[in-house]
Write a protein that holds these residues in place. Structure first.
Motif, PDB file in Angstrom:
ATOM      1  N   GLN A   1       8.209   6.007   6.196  1.00 31.48           N
ATOM      2  CA  GLN A   1       7.790   6.050   7.362  1.00 31.48           C
ATOM      3  C   GLN A   1       6.599   5.341   8.074  1.00 31.48           C
ATOM      4  OE1 GLN A   1       7.255  10.358   7.857  1.00 31.48           O
ATOM      5  NE2 GLN A   1       9.592  10.786   7.473  1.00 31.48           N
TER       6      GLN A   1
ATOM      7  N   ARG B   1       0.800  -1.260  -0.043  1.00 30.67           N
ATOM      8  CA  ARG B   1      -0.050  -0.082   0.027  1.00 30.67           C
ATOM      9  C   ARG B   1       0.879   1.414  -0.059  1.00 30.67           C
ATOM     10  NH1 ARG B   1      -5.148  -1.574   1.856  1.00 30.67           N
ATOM     11  NH2 ARG B   1      -5.382  -3.657   0.893  1.00 30.67           N
ATOM     12  N   PHE B   2       0.303   2.145  -0.590  1.00 35.17           N
ATOM     13  CA  PHE B   2       0.803   3.436  -0.485  1.00 35.17           C
ATOM     14  C   PHE B   2       0.108   4.297   0.668  1.00 35.17           C
ATOM     15  CE2 PHE B   2       1.333   8.132  -0.874  1.00 35.17           C
ATOM     16  CZ  PHE B   2       2.686   8.298  -1.395  1.00 35.17           C
TER      17      PHE B   2
ATOM     18  N   GLY C   1       5.471   1.886   6.802  1.00 34.15           N
ATOM     19  CA  GLY C   1       5.745   0.519   6.656  1.00 34.15           C
ATOM     20  C   GLY C   1       4.598  -0.265   5.855  1.00 34.15           C
TER      21      GLY C   1
HETATM   22  S1  FES Z   1       4.340   4.032   2.067  1.00 36.61           S
HETATM   23 FE1  FES Z   1       6.194   3.238   2.233  1.00 36.61          FE
HETATM   24  S2  FES Z   1       6.832   3.479   4.400  1.00 36.61           S
HETATM   25 FE2  FES Z   1       4.812   4.622   3.963  1.00 36.61          FE
END
Ligand code: FES
Ligand code: FES
Length: 155
Positions: free
Chosen positions: A46, A39-40, A48
């Motif tokens: 920051q 997921r974005f 995960g």
């Molecule tokens: S979308 Fe990659 S760490 Fe938040």
């Protein structure tokens, strides 16, 4: 400058073409390979939510340029199990009802998988430490930890 790469994802090779070698791996997984497990969330490394496994390590695919991922072995949530044959972590997350909105769960499971791969029976503290960098805005952390414990006991 446009570039071509071969990505090895979930046991298959994919030829991809991008306009910019700095394109995040996450964009290619979602937009070109149609893999929507990652997921974005923040896009900044920051939260995960975009976590995938690369050469056995949990990495944040929003912060890995596709040029760096080429030739590496990449595993996404789709590659670890199926609805018919779920990974023990996927089964445990369902059994513990660990999901609220579900946005963080891809990252939680992929991060937990790399933990269980190197430490099959982690303590609760070790689970909490391993997942400290994965954010859940719904606050379902207690059930997530319980699900990972359950999966480790099933292994
Ligand atoms: S979308 Fe990659 S760490 Fe938040
Ligand atoms: S279940 Fe909603 S962000 Fe974690």
């Amino acid at each position: 400058m446009a570039a071509n790469y071969t990505l090895r994802v979930n046991g298959r090779s994919h030829a991809v073409r991008v306009d910019d070698p700095r394109t995040p791996l996450l964009y290619v997984l979602r937009n070109d390979l149609d893999l929507h497990g990652p997921r974005f969330g923040c896009g900044l490394g920051q939260c995960g939510a975009c976590t995938v496994e690369m050469n056995g390590r949990a990495v944040r695919s929003c912060s890995i340029p596709v040029s760096e991922a080429a030739g590496k072995t990449i595993l996404t949530l789709e590659g670890i199990g199926t609805p018919q044959k779920p990974h023990p972590l996927q089964r445990a997350f369902v059994e513990e009802q660990a999901v609220q909105c579900g946005y963080c769960i891809n990252g939680m499971i992929m991060q937990a998988k790399t933990l269980l791969d190197r430490n099959r029976k982690p303590t609760e503290d070790e689970i909490r430490q391993a997942l400290a960098g994965n954010l859940c805005r719904c606050g379902t952390h207690v059930r997530i930890v319980r699900a990972i414990k359950r999966a480790s006991e099933a292994a």
